[in-house]
Design an enzyme around this catalytic site. Structure first.
Site, PDB file in Angstrom:
ATOM      1  N   TYR A  92       0.690  -1.222   0.032  1.00 49.26           N
ATOM      2  CA  TYR A  92       0.080   0.085   0.103  1.00 49.26           C
ATOM      3  C   TYR A  92       1.003   1.232   0.162  1.00 49.26           C
ATOM      4  CZ  TYR A  92      -3.894   3.194   1.674  1.00 49.26           C
ATOM      5  OH  TYR A  92      -4.718   4.131   1.621  1.00 49.26           O
ATOM      6  N   SER A 187       1.186  -7.832   2.311  1.00 52.90           N
ATOM      7  CA  SER A 187       0.262  -6.712   2.780  1.00 52.90           C
ATOM      8  C   SER A 187      -0.774  -6.360   1.436  1.00 52.90           C
ATOM      9  CB  SER A 187       1.190  -5.783   3.111  1.00 52.90           C
ATOM     10  OG  SER A 187       0.529  -4.544   3.648  1.00 52.90           O
ATOM     11  N   ASP A 273       1.011  -8.504  14.241  1.00 47.22           N
ATOM     12  CA  ASP A 273       0.829  -7.477  13.312  1.00 47.22           C
ATOM     13  C   ASP A 273      -0.550  -6.454  13.388  1.00 47.22           C
ATOM     14  OD1 ASP A 273       0.478  -6.175  10.848  1.00 47.22           O
ATOM     15  OD2 ASP A 273       0.678  -7.950   9.609  1.00 47.22           O
ATOM     16  N   HIS A 309       4.137  -6.719  11.208  1.00 49.51           N
ATOM     17  CA  HIS A 309       3.695  -6.690   9.859  1.00 49.51           C
ATOM     18  C   HIS A 309       5.016  -6.937   8.923  1.00 49.51           C
ATOM     19  CE1 HIS A 309       0.963  -5.636   6.636  1.00 49.51           C
ATOM     20  NE2 HIS A 309       1.793  -4.720   6.257  1.00 49.51           N
TER      21      HIS A 309
END
Length: 330
Positions: A92, A187, A273, A309
């Site tokens: 992202y 992700s 995460d 993450h």
């Protein structure tokens, strides 16, 4: 950050009821039919990447609404036979960056197509080159909320369509064994790879780490970090449209795509995460392939209890490399 989601034994059993509209399949059939031009490639130009062992081309292909989408395509220098192709989707806010940045897959002997993110690329990394000409629907400035009031206007309808079209483009490139196409992402890229796996029945494999867009409603209850935080902030200002937003988000829910997938799959998640909570990854993993017509696709999950993450980082990539090699040759 301490562990904040479900304990691991509960994650391993986590199978929430799908948050799925009745017309989910019809919506995506119509979307992809609308974008399904027979000739995806617009241009393919060699670039000087400064590398001796990797050849790279600047690719433009037709994505959503025929919009031009950029990508880097790389092959090992001197490759003499068609190679399996890894189609990779990035995170992202990131764009495709520079052609020498992502060399793992081509160094492992695969053809590699790295798709740019339309309308992204300005938050980190080295930028992108694909605008989003449709980003004018009501919504906030971030991609996660652009067009959030309608599934037809939503940013991820366009980005997921681009991701599917990237596979079509990759299969049309020289030096590619189109029967061995792999979708890979981390992700947001993991969410895109899952969507592609659910929309294309003939992938050879899919590799997903810390996927965004999985278990979206639960994620919005758990975290204000990252893209989910942008959605929460938007809803804190535009009070009373929660159900409208949830309906839009249900059309891009990764668990729904995972249920329809048929390819062998490799998952990974960090149990701490806070960007993409692990319950989303497990929801997709535990329901993966359940609508695939009686088949039970091979799948594996690796959890990293003390990682966020970033997940397993290099260790996860090593697992992916070994798993993919055995999957494609097994």
């Amino acid at each position: 950050m301490p562990a904040f989601d479900l304990p691991l034994p509960e994650l391993e059993r986590h199978r929430p009821e799908p948050d799925e509209p009745d017309d989910f399949d019809a919506f995506w059939r119509a979307t992809l039919k609308e974008a399904g031009q027979p000739a995806p490639l617009v241009s393919v130009h060699p670039v000087d990447n400064g590398l001796r062992l990797t050849n790279t081309w600047d690719v433009t292909f037709r994505g959503f609404a025929g919009d031009p989408v950029r990508a880097w395509f790389s092959l090992p220098a001197g490759a003499r036979e068609p190679l399996p192709v890894v189609v990779e989707y990035v995170g992202y806010g990131r764009g495709r960056g520079l052609p020498h940045e992502r060399l793992t897959w081509v160094n492992a002997g695969y053809a590699h197509l790295l798709m740019d993110n339309r309308g992204q690329g300005d938050q980190y990394g080295n930028g992108g080159a694909t605008p989003d000409p449709h980003a004018t629907a009501p919504g906030g400035p971030g991609p996660a909320v652009r067009g959030l009031r309608s599934p037809h206007d939503y940013h991820y309808r366009r980005l997921i369509t681009d991701a599917v079209r990237a596979v079509t483009a990759a299969r049309a490139l020289p030096g590619v064994d189109s029967a061995r196409t792999v979708a890979v992402g981390n992700s947001q890229g993991g969410g895109l790879a899952l969507a592609v796996a659910g929309l294309l029945p003939d992938l050879a494999a899919v590799l997903v780490t810390a996927p965004l867009l999985c278990g979206i409603r639960r994620a919005l209850d758990l975290t204000d970090t990252g893209p989910y935080g942008e959605i929460a902030t938007y809803l804190s200002v535009h009070r009373g449209i929660e159900e409208t937003a949830y309906r839009t988000l249900s059309y891009v829910e990764g668990v729904s795509f995972a249920r329809r997938a048929q390819a062998p799959a490799h998952f990974g998640t960090g149990l701490r995460d806070t960007v993409c909570p692990p319950s989303g990854a497990y929801a997709a993993f535990n329901r993966y392939g359940e609508l695939s017509g009686g088949a039970d696709p091979r799948r594996e999950m690796y959890a990293y209890p003390f990682n966020g993450h970033e997940g397993g980082e290099g260790e996860q990539v090593a697992r992916q490399l070994h798993w993919l090699a055995s999957t494609l040759t097994g």
